[in-house]
Design a protein around this motif. Structure first.
Motif, PDB file in Angstrom:
ATOM      1  N   SER B  47       0.833  -1.212   0.000  1.00  0.00           N
ATOM      2  CA  SER B  47       0.000   0.000   0.000  1.00  0.00           C
ATOM      3  C   SER B  47       0.861   1.254   0.000  1.00  0.00           C
ATOM      4  O   SER B  47       0.516   2.255  -0.633  1.00  0.00           O
ATOM      5  CB  SER B  47      -0.923   0.014   1.216  1.00  0.00           C
ATOM      6  OG  SER B  47      -1.723  -1.136   1.222  1.00  0.00           O
ATOM      7  N   GLN B  90      -8.171   0.242  -0.697  1.00  0.00           N
ATOM      8  CA  GLN B  90      -8.858  -0.877  -0.074  1.00  0.00           C
ATOM      9  C   GLN B  90     -10.185  -0.370   0.497  1.00  0.00           C
ATOM     10  O   GLN B  90     -10.231   0.731   1.038  1.00  0.00           O
ATOM     11  CB  GLN B  90      -7.973  -1.396   1.065  1.00  0.00           C
ATOM     12  CG  GLN B  90      -8.067  -2.860   1.232  1.00  0.00           C
ATOM     13  CD  GLN B  90      -6.998  -3.384   2.162  1.00  0.00           C
ATOM     14  OE1 GLN B  90      -6.084  -2.666   2.549  1.00  0.00           O
ATOM     15  NE2 GLN B  90      -7.106  -4.631   2.514  1.00  0.00           N
ATOM     16  N   ASP B 169      -6.083  -1.559  -4.833  1.00  0.00           N
ATOM     17  CA  ASP B 169      -5.555  -2.196  -3.626  1.00  0.00           C
ATOM     18  C   ASP B 169      -6.609  -3.169  -3.089  1.00  0.00           C
ATOM     19  O   ASP B 169      -7.641  -2.738  -2.583  1.00  0.00           O
ATOM     20  CB  ASP B 169      -5.224  -1.124  -2.571  1.00  0.00           C
ATOM     21  CG  ASP B 169      -4.297  -1.662  -1.480  1.00  0.00           C
ATOM     22  OD1 ASP B 169      -4.089  -2.892  -1.439  1.00  0.00           O
ATOM     23  OD2 ASP B 169      -3.787  -0.851  -0.685  1.00  0.00           O
TER      24      ASP B 169
HETATM   25 MG   LIG Z   1      -2.208  -2.846   2.333  1.00  0.00          MG
END
Ligand SMILES: [Mg+2]
Ligand SMILES: Nc1ncnc2c1ncn2[C@@H]1O[C@H](COP(=O)(O)OP(=O)(O)O)[C@@H](O)[C@H]1O
Lengths: 268, 287
Positions: B47, B90, B169
């Motif tokens: 990330s 995410q 992500d």
């Molecule tokens: Mg991550």
């Protein structure tokens, strides 16, 4: 980008300040702030300043952390300083165009700034050197001593504990949402004040939605583990005063008496 | 090359007790229409890496060049970068905020200063691209949609900005298997039909093995391996040693081989595994 927020942040270290009983520290901050309002001359601020600096130094918390905590109030303090320099009547110290600055105003501004900075520093020192759990335990113990608050002592400390616990979570969450909206071209820095205020809607709406969601989930989780409030709960960690706390108490009595005395005696 | 990353290092909270090396000396190139999988255990820096691709994080050291422009150059406005690189974080459903799906999807293109007609067209196009019916969802509140639909709307919101590179992500985490396959199929379509470069961060080895042409393997902030999917997944000892499990179909073949059944365990796709087992089966029948 939100790394500047240090309110309620804990800085782990191995120092006598960290080792003090949270009740001692809470009382210290309370009385320190109380005494600050009695101080109105240079001698008092020297006592207070020396005391505060030695606490900061012996806590092993980098001075930068304490200073960073002052940043949010810097603007308000400068503004009020300016106002009092220019508006308080008295003998002229300087003059810019039509504005007259007075000695009395300068003095008042200095006192006020010193007070606010010390007040904020002592409060951040408390949270920097006390873990959240210790802090709420300490608060609960102190609330239990106050007749009016006794009934709500547990609930209040539980609420405070949860609130403090969720500050970093919400900061992270805000950071995440901000990044997501920035990736969609949102701009929080430029534009007029109204535009900038409006640009926060894409952050605030998701933040509220998720805060409520979290609150709901936490309430469910607590209830499903049979939490019913403070009644009958025992503690794993009992608070106990040690020699360190007695020493601290003695030091505090001396410093605080000196602060108040300097205010009362010197100015008579 | 559409992305060139050189010696990228990121240290969080540098100079404090919380100092944390998140990625270290990472260099790689990505082609204009690649479909790249990024895998690695939790905390390996995936990330952190992707946030460097559109200037959300500034490198501690190193450079990121996207389509010829230096992402961290002060003279390039953020909007120019957003036009090139779209990032879907995410759980992107947490970024929805507007009253209607249509308005929410328009937020990105509007920020980029596109004109009304173009925005309208892009919103419609991207909502259809993620597999939703424009007319049915456009006036709904994003908050009354199902989890999977919210996720799609959020992805549409990024797609509507017409990025040349789309970074996702863990886009499928928390979706049911059918929703997962649907979503990844739409993403594959964006790559194959629209020529958008896709960077897919995922925990799911089966997804990566199935969809990605190339794979990057991260571990403890370092890029351990970067190559064609077949090459990376052929080496199962390497995957295990970097904290990752090989795709399930491959695990099956490995176990079969261990038990003395003659199958080729360098195969990693489900179809390949079926072929291997059928081959063995027909060789049995032949006897
Ligand atoms: Mg991550
Ligand atoms: N905002 C942050 N502040 C400090 N450390 C962080 C932050 N975000 C991630 N990290 C740390 O950086 C490392 C890499 O994290 P991350 O990029 O999120 O990995 P991944 O996405 O592969 O799980 C982890 O050790 C994590 O704890």
């Amino acid at each position: 980008m939100l790394q500047d927020i240090t309110i309620g942040q804990y800085y782990p270290a191995d120092s006598p300040i960290h080792a003090l009983d949270p009740r001692t520290k809470l009382k210290a901050v309370f009385f320190f702030i109380f005494c600050l309002f009695w101080v109105n001359n240079i001698y008092g601020f020297i006592f207070a300043g020396v005391f505060l600096s030695s606490v900061v130094l012996s806590s092993k918390v980098p001075v930068g952390y304490v200073v960073k905590g002052l940043k949010p109030v810097l603007f308000v303090v400068s503004l009020t300083m300016l106002m009092s320099i220019l508006t308080i009547p008295g003998d002229e110290a300087f003059r810019i165009f039509v504005f007259k600055g007075t000695w009395q105003g300068l003095r008042q501004a200095g006192i006020m700034a010193a007070r606010i900075f010390m007040l904020i520093s002592s409060a951040s020192m408390l949270t920097l050197a006390t873990s959240t759990i210790d802090l709420t335990d300490g608060l609960e113990a102190l609330f239990l001593k106050i007749p009016l608050l006794k009934r709500f002592a547990h609930d209040m400390s539980m609420m405070m504990c949860i609130a403090l616990r969720f500050i970093p979570t919400l900061v992270d969450e805000t950071d995440r949402i901000m990044k997501a909206q920035m990736s969609r071209g949102a701009d929080f820095q430029s534009g007029s004040f109204a535009q900038r205020a409006k640009s926060f809607i894409p952050i605030l709406v998701p933040l509220f939605v998720s805060a409520f969601q979290r609150a709901y989930e936490l309430a469910m989780a607590m209830e499903s583990r049979c939490y019913t409030g403070g009644e009958g709960r025992t503690r794993m960690k009992l608070l106990e005063y040690t020699k360190l706390d007695y020493t601290a108490n003695v030091v505090m009595v001396i410093v605080f008496c000196s602060m108040v005395a300097s205010g009362v005696l010197v100015n008579r | 090359m559409s992305i060139e990353v050189r010696d990228l290092t990121h240290i969080y909270a540098q100079g404090t007790v919380f100092e944390q090396m998140a990625i270290e000396d990472v260099s790689f190139d990505v082609g204009a229409i690649d479909f790249i999988g990024v895998i690695g255990p939790t905390g390996s820096g995936k990330s952190t890496l992707i946030q460097h691709l559109n200037r959300l994080l500034a490198p501690t050291k190193g450079t990121v060049i996207v389509n010829g422009i230096d992402v961290n150059s002060k003279s390039v406005p953020m909007r120019e970068i957003c036009k090139r690189v779209g990032i879907v974080f995410q759980y992107p459903e947490y970024q929805l905020f507007e009253e209607t799906v249509y308005k929410d999807v328009c937020f990105g293109p509007k920020n980029l200063g596109f004109d009304k007609e173009k925005i309208d067209f892009l919103a419609k196009e991207s909502i259809e691209l993620v597999g939703l019916d424009f007319e049915t969802v456009k006036d709904l509140s994003p908050f009354e949609l199902s989890g999977g639909q919210k996720r799609r709307v959020a992805i549409a919101g990024v797609l509507a900005m017409k990025p040349q590179i789309l970074v996702l992500d863990e886009p499928a985490s928390g979706l049911d298997p059918a929703g997962r396959a649907d979503l990844l199929d739409s993403i594959q379509k964006m790559n194959k039909e629209l020529g958008i470069c896709i960077i897919l961060v995922s925990h799911n080895m089966d997804d990566v093995a199935h969809y990605c042409d190339k794979v990057m393997v991260f571990s403890k902030g370092r890029l351990l391996r970067y190559g064609r999917t077949a090459e990376v997944f052929a080496d199962s000892d390497f995957l295990l040693s970097s904290g990752l499990a090989p795709p399930q179909s491959k695990q099956l073949l490995i176990e079969l081989k261990k038990r003395g059944i003659p199958v080729d365990d360098s195969v990693f796709s489900i179809e390949g595994a079926i072929d291997e087992i059928l081959k063995w089966h027909s060789s049995l029948a032949g006897k």
